[in-house]
Design an enzyme around this catalytic site. Sequence first.
Site, PDB file in Angstrom:
ATOM      1  N   LYS A   1     -31.050  25.741  16.260  1.00  0.00           N
ATOM      2  CA  LYS A   1     -30.026  25.755  15.214  1.00  0.00           C
ATOM      3  C   LYS A   1     -30.610  25.842  13.802  1.00  0.00           C
ATOM      4  O   LYS A   1     -29.998  26.415  12.908  1.00  0.00           O
ATOM      5  CB  LYS A   1     -29.143  24.514  15.332  1.00  0.00           C
ATOM      6  CG  LYS A   1     -28.303  24.459  16.608  1.00  0.00           C
ATOM      7  CD  LYS A   1     -27.238  25.526  16.629  1.00  0.00           C
ATOM      8  CE  LYS A   1     -26.307  25.382  17.827  1.00  0.00           C
ATOM      9  NZ  LYS A   1     -25.333  26.507  17.882  1.00  0.00           N
TER      10      LYS A   1
ATOM     11  N   GLU B   1     -19.355  22.435  11.394  1.00  0.00           N
ATOM     12  CA  GLU B   1     -18.784  21.839  12.602  1.00  0.00           C
ATOM     13  C   GLU B   1     -19.947  21.585  13.544  1.00  0.00           C
ATOM     14  O   GLU B   1     -20.988  22.240  13.451  1.00  0.00           O
ATOM     15  CB  GLU B   1     -17.781  22.797  13.260  1.00  0.00           C
ATOM     16  CG  GLU B   1     -18.401  23.859  14.192  1.00  0.00           C
ATOM     17  CD  GLU B   1     -19.274  24.881  13.477  1.00  0.00           C
ATOM     18  OE1 GLU B   1     -19.066  25.077  12.265  1.00  0.00           O
ATOM     19  OE2 GLU B   1     -20.159  25.484  14.127  1.00  0.00           O
TER      20      GLU B   1
ATOM     21  N   SER C   1     -33.551  26.382  24.508  1.00  0.00           N
ATOM     22  CA  SER C   1     -33.004  26.389  23.147  1.00  0.00           C
ATOM     23  C   SER C   1     -33.045  25.037  22.455  1.00  0.00           C
ATOM     24  O   SER C   1     -32.989  24.959  21.242  1.00  0.00           O
ATOM     25  CB  SER C   1     -31.579  26.913  23.173  1.00  0.00           C
ATOM     26  OG  SER C   1     -30.783  26.168  24.073  1.00  0.00           O
TER      27      SER C   1
END
Lengths: 287, 407
Positions: B85, B107, B389
């Site tokens: 991210k 969010e 990830s």
Amino acid sequence: MPYITGGFPDMDTCAAVIEAAIGAGADVVELGVPFSDPVADGPVVQASSHAALQAGVTPDDVLALAARFAGRVPFVLLAYANTVAAYGLERFARRAVASGVEGLVVPDLPVDEAGGLAAVAAGAGLSLVPMATPTSTDARLDMVAAAATSFIYCVAVTGVTGARAHLGGELPGLVARLRRRTATPLVAGFGISTPGQAAEVAAVADGVIIGSALIARVAEAVAGAATATAVAEERAPAGRVATAAGSARADAADGVAERARAGARAAAELLGGIDAALRQTAEGATT
Amino acid sequence: MIPDSRFGPYGGRYVPETLIPALDELSAAYAQARDDRSFQAELDGLLADYAGRPTPVFHARRLSELVGATVLLKREDLCHTGAHKINNVLGQVLLAVRMGKRRVIAETGAGQHGVATATACALFGLECVVYMGAEDVVRQELNVVRMRLLGATVNTVESGTRTLKDAMNEALRDWVTNVRSTHYVIGSVAGPAPYPAMVRDFQAVIGREAREQVLGRYGRLPDEVIACVGGGSNALGIFHAFLDDDVRLTGVEAAGEGLESGRHGASLTLGRPGILHGSRSYVLQDEWGQIAAAHSVSAGLDYPGVGPEHAALKDSGRVTYEAASDDEALRAFVSLAELEGLLPALESAHAIAYVLRAARPESSGRATQPTAGAAVRFSAGDLLLVNLSGRGDKDVHVVADLLGVDR
């Protein structure tokens, strides 16, 4: 122009509120099609949508509600893009028109995404109402003015729907920028909750939409009526005839009727006050 | 050049008019930044010195032996903040600074995007507000604490399904209200244009690195690239460099309690085209277009939509989409821990679960229990690249509770 979420808090009360709104001088009634994810709406409309969905209200129910009053008052429908897309653009437009709906507002369909629906709606005789906001650039207001076929929905505040103590003064500038571009009527909504605010808005715009304030008043009145019914039943259980099923049905019917009366009274009170304030503003303007 | 706004019939900008000028401004700022060497140099510097790029590609030998192919893990779990991210967030926060926006909102589902955003805001001295569903606040408690320690305000969202979908609704409402001062850092390749293309571009560094790394070490491209798909940013990030190559691309959605249970997050597998959160893509919805509640044991895949570019890639057949259940993901979590000493995020465990479907039945142990999905067979020489990830520290108490591990 009152806004009510279709089927909130139940179909009968919603119909009674529409009846009261017509009685209080509504020129147009805006009916919301409840949607699971209403991103343009504040807490009050969200809660009403959620409640209507919990009660099983469908787009067809909302159209049926409009059809009940067809010919007595024009309806504008507010539906989110996915509601219309899932229904099918053409089918939705056709059925809306058949139910006495004249206009359609889609709050998550800005004017440059609306071409397809606008054409389909126009073909069915339904006016797609574009929205203009204080953040819209001049170039976008040109697009809005060009797309409008009945009125332009002027968003009075930068934000979502819901009552505010102060409107923030962005509307007059928006209206002035639109007037330079078009003679189409300008109707303002979002954040307007009191007769005083309605009068303030009516001084610049051609129409005023009252949504969250109306829904909040109806919700409050209905909750009050439900409490009153429950208290009355608790106080006098012995006095009831013991043929249980029939009596329970009658109680339930009484309850719904009482809710509807309470909702209608609350709506008439709020909208009556706003209508009076608007008439005063109009008289002030002509004299 | 303005970034892509459509992917075939998908994408678009289905948001209130209030936001359109901000999206125009963002598109223009991004287009300019993309061609600006000083912006790229600043971003590359941060990715290297702050986020820890390039991340390694690790040959998971014991896992490879179990599934009968060479499995390589792209170690995004080693990025600062623990997941991919941060790649996107650093890019977007740099853009926010360029646009003069001092307030940033986001969010978050699993909390990884929220933590990354809070981190970047601390780094640049920006105000940060994160919206998180009430259910996720409970199951990803650790990340809530991390965000607060980083100086962010975490707003708990109680509406709707109380998960990622509703957190995104609430973030959009905040943006509609504060659009002049605020940049909204969307965490996936979803939302209105330019987000899907912009977030993909910021995440594409994953695939660019991995492609070079695999070529450098093995002298050839991988046979298959595998990633989990919620909104789909880590998947597009690793797929993008391989789109024009002769490489199989597989996205793994959340099958939750099973595809037939109705409780899953498999938008591409079982959804149909619709409009959610600003773009047209595959959506889980009922006959009236009401958005359905998704379900997954992993908060990051618990989402009823998916990025619009994935919708186009599904339709074209370029990417194959599979789905792995909660149980499979939990087993994959444990397998990777036991076989390789790596705790994957539950999201990433879905990609591992797909690979484990090829586990040899003759070997014994927990990792080889039968799976719900169709069996997968790899050829002995197959080179598989899996995007790991994120890391699973945030999930340990959920996994411990579900598996009855002693605390």
